[in-house]
Design an enzyme around this catalytic site. Structure first.
Site, PDB file in Angstrom:
ATOM      1  N   ASP A 161       0.834  -1.203   0.000  1.00 31.47           N
ATOM      2  CA  ASP A 161       0.000   0.000   0.000  1.00 31.47           C
ATOM      3  C   ASP A 161       0.869   1.254   0.000  1.00 31.47           C
ATOM      4  O   ASP A 161       1.803   1.364   0.794  1.00 31.47           O
ATOM      5  CB  ASP A 161      -0.909   0.044   1.232  1.00 31.47           C
ATOM      6  CG  ASP A 161      -1.918  -1.090   1.258  1.00 31.47           C
ATOM      7  OD1 ASP A 161      -2.200  -1.652   0.187  1.00 31.47           O
ATOM      8  OD2 ASP A 161      -2.407  -1.421   2.357  1.00 31.47           O
ATOM      9  N   ASP A 190      -0.400  -3.456  -4.474  1.00 26.50           N
ATOM     10  CA  ASP A 190      -1.728  -3.596  -3.882  1.00 26.50           C
ATOM     11  C   ASP A 190      -2.468  -2.267  -4.014  1.00 26.50           C
ATOM     12  O   ASP A 190      -2.549  -1.716  -5.101  1.00 26.50           O
ATOM     13  CB  ASP A 190      -1.623  -4.061  -2.436  1.00 26.50           C
ATOM     14  CG  ASP A 190      -2.938  -4.603  -1.901  1.00 26.50           C
ATOM     15  OD1 ASP A 190      -3.866  -4.842  -2.693  1.00 26.50           O
ATOM     16  OD2 ASP A 190      -3.065  -4.784  -0.677  1.00 26.50           O
ATOM     17  N   ASP A 194      -5.478   2.553   1.386  1.00 25.98           N
ATOM     18  CA  ASP A 194      -6.293   1.529   2.035  1.00 25.98           C
ATOM     19  C   ASP A 194      -6.548   1.874   3.503  1.00 25.98           C
ATOM     20  O   ASP A 194      -5.603   2.199   4.241  1.00 25.98           O
ATOM     21  CB  ASP A 194      -5.591   0.177   1.965  1.00 25.98           C
ATOM     22  CG  ASP A 194      -5.781  -0.503   0.614  1.00 25.98           C
ATOM     23  OD1 ASP A 194      -6.324   0.139  -0.305  1.00 25.98           O
ATOM     24  OD2 ASP A 194      -5.388  -1.680   0.484  1.00 25.98           O
ATOM     25  N   ARG A 243     -11.750  -0.094  -7.504  1.00 23.40           N
ATOM     26  CA  ARG A 243     -11.630   0.404  -6.123  1.00 23.40           C
ATOM     27  C   ARG A 243     -11.302   1.901  -6.082  1.00 23.40           C
ATOM     28  O   ARG A 243     -10.211   2.300  -5.663  1.00 23.40           O
ATOM     29  CB  ARG A 243     -10.602  -0.381  -5.318  1.00 23.40           C
ATOM     30  CG  ARG A 243     -10.894  -1.858  -5.222  1.00 23.40           C
ATOM     31  CD  ARG A 243      -9.925  -2.565  -4.276  1.00 23.40           C
ATOM     32  NE  ARG A 243     -10.231  -3.991  -4.160  1.00 23.40           N
ATOM     33  CZ  ARG A 243      -9.595  -4.844  -3.366  1.00 23.40           C
ATOM     34  NH1 ARG A 243      -8.610  -4.397  -2.595  1.00 23.40           N
ATOM     35  NH2 ARG A 243      -9.926  -6.111  -3.325  1.00 23.40           N
TER      36      ARG A 243
END
Length: 522
Positions: A161, A190, A194, A243
């Site tokens: 992240d 990733d 997040d 996302r």
């Protein structure tokens, strides 16, 4: 299996090593080095002020950042850490102390509070090093770039992240940052942003998220629904698979963002998540809003959004898109004040303002960049000199340009069009046909398959709409750079520019605009 993101990178992202020692310089106590003030949900729950009132130190390595945290009197002593240079694995080590809990190979903001991390000088780049916020509160991160953080391959950091938050995190403001990867999960990356395991009252503003399989999530699984009260505004999401964000449970406010080239899905509200989605601009993307990859429904309240060349899947199974005509299915109350920019100006505005090293400018709802009021103290000099103002000149309808009209044979598109009009009517050489926006404002564009040099355009109104065009902006759609602003139709001249797409955006009118011809000339 998700397909990998299609990369169109603008520059190589090679790891850069920085030599030097720890490099921390202390100064007298100061109020705050952040530009402007927190917005959105970060203003709630007591507000977010970061290291306001604490000392300011300068750091040029990751180890120096950790040292600054560990040298405080306590884990809650306010501090502003100004960061300059490239932070990487070679200069980021664990430092021990009573006021910190750090680690090798990651910027660890763990079990601390009242901290600002501000990029200054020639810029701050976290290269393959992520920023991890855990069991922390009242943190500001501003004007930094975080790139190419991996969870597999070498080197790895922060679970892949760029910025990750987890475990009882409160009141975080992330502003004017650039978060980017070089691919998706199969390439070792990733999420870019997040949030999980009870993370609340967070705002991400005026930032760029690009070239990644995953933009970010709120909640790590369908059962992780303790997160929420997250604001996303004036951000650019570009070349992302999905996302943007994924919202599991909780509440999110998403406004004035620009989404371009979302390949699989966009805002994915699921498992009871509720998103208020206002005045965003979605372009050249697929399934930009809905519930995807699950049967556990989420909800949305929508208003003022523009969907420009957006495709929608057919509903069924675990695919439940909000489009092709998105309607609200919930109501979300927002407790703070905010000003909305019109969606039609969002692409140009966000490209001007979002990301690191852009001068930390903002908008107050007028579609015009503003410089925030300075705090009692400010960071070091901004590394970027503002670009000169675009051309502002009255059009000249009586002296049309000479030469070949480059629009003939080119392509065209735009924002929503009025019934009976066509994008192609502005490049057919006929004054009897025209394009009109579906409302009083809108965008029309000319595009080519390869770079084309343009130095002037001629906007010609149809006979039934002469004088209706009010104020406008002409801009390079490839970069978002404004070429000229003004009012009324006619000839517009500007510095010779090579581009593939040029856009004329009408921002006000006295009647329905009717653009018969959008002529372009070298």
């Amino acid at each position: 299996m998700r397909r990998p993101v299609a990369l169109r990178l603008l520059a190589g992202l090679a790891t850069t090593a920085v030599a030097g020692t720890i490099g921390v310089a202390m100064s007298i106590p100061q109020a705050s080095a952040a530009t402007g003030s927190a917005t959105g949900f970060a203003t709630q729950n007591g507000g977010t002020t970061g290291g306001a009132g604490g000392q300011t130190v300068r750091a040029t390595t990751g180890t120096a950042i950790h040292t600054a945290l560990c040298n405080r009197a306590s884990s809650s002593t306010p501090i502003v850490i100004e960061v300059q240079g490239t932070i990487n694995h070679g200069n980021t080590s664990k430092v021990s102390g009573d006021s910190c809990n750090t680690a090798d190979g990651v910027i660890e903001l763990k079990q601390i509070s009242n901290v600002s991390i501000i990029g200054v000088g020639s810029g701050a780049v976290f290269d393959q090093i992520g920023i991890h916020v855990r069991e922390a509160s009242n943190i500001i991160i501003q004007n930094v770039t975080v790139r190419n953080v991996k969870k597999s391959g070498s080197p790895t950091s922060n679970g892949g992240d760029a910025i990750g938050m987890e475990a009882d995190v409160r009141n975080i403001w992330v502003d004017h940052v650039t978060l980017e990867a070089s691919g998706g999960e199969s390439e070792g990356f990733d999420g870019l942003f997040d949030l999980k395991n009870n993370t609340q009252y967070v705002t991400l503003s005026y930032s760029i998220l690009r070239n990644s399989g995953r933009g970010g999530l709120i909640g790590s699984s369908e059962s992780d629904q303790s997160n929420g009260y997250i604001t996303f505004h004036h951000n650019l999401y570009e070349n992302i698979d999905s996302r943007t964000p994924l919202l599991r449970g909780g509440i999110s406010h998403i406004y004035n963002n620009y989404y371009a080239n979302l390949h699989e899905s966009g805002i994915n509200s699921r498992a009871g998540g509720r998103a208020k989605v206002d005045n965003n601009y979605f372009e050249d993307s697929k399934d930009v809003l809905g519930t995807f990859y699950t049967s556990e429904a989420g909800y949305w309240q929508v208003s003022g959004n523009i969907f420009d060349n957006v495709t929608w899947s057919s509903p069924g199974g675990d695919t439940n898109p909000a489009g092709p005509n998105p309607q609200s299915n919930t109501s979300v109350s927002i407790p703070y004040s905010y000003s909305l920019d019109g969606a039609s100006c969002v692409p140009n505005l966000v490209r001007q303002l979002a990301g690191a090293n852009k001068g930390n400018q903002v908008s107050n709802g007028s579609c015009t960049p503003q410089t925030p009021a300075p705090n009692p103290t400010t960071p070091g000099p901004n590394p970027t000199t503002p670009a000169p103002n675009p051309t502002t000149a009255p059009p000249n309808p009586t002296n049309p340009p000479s030469g070949t009209n480059l629009s003939i044979g080119a392509g065209s598109d735009g924002s929503s069009k009025a019934s009976g009009t066509s994008y192609g009517d502005v490049r057919d050489g006929s004054m009897s046909s025209y394009w009109s926006p579906s409302g009083s404002t809108g965008r029309i564009s000319i595009k080519w398959d390869s770079d084309t040099t343009v130095s002037s355009v001629n906007i010609r109104e149809a006979s039934g709409g002469v004088g209706n065009i009010g104020s406008w902006r002409l801009y390079n759609h490839d970069t978002g750079a404004t070429l000229a602003t003004g009012s009324g139709a006619g000839v517009i001249s500007f510095a010779s520019t090579a581009l593939r797409k040029i856009s004329f955006e009408i921002t006000s009118s006295s009647g329905t605009p009717q653009v018969a011809e959008f002529e372009t000339y070298a």
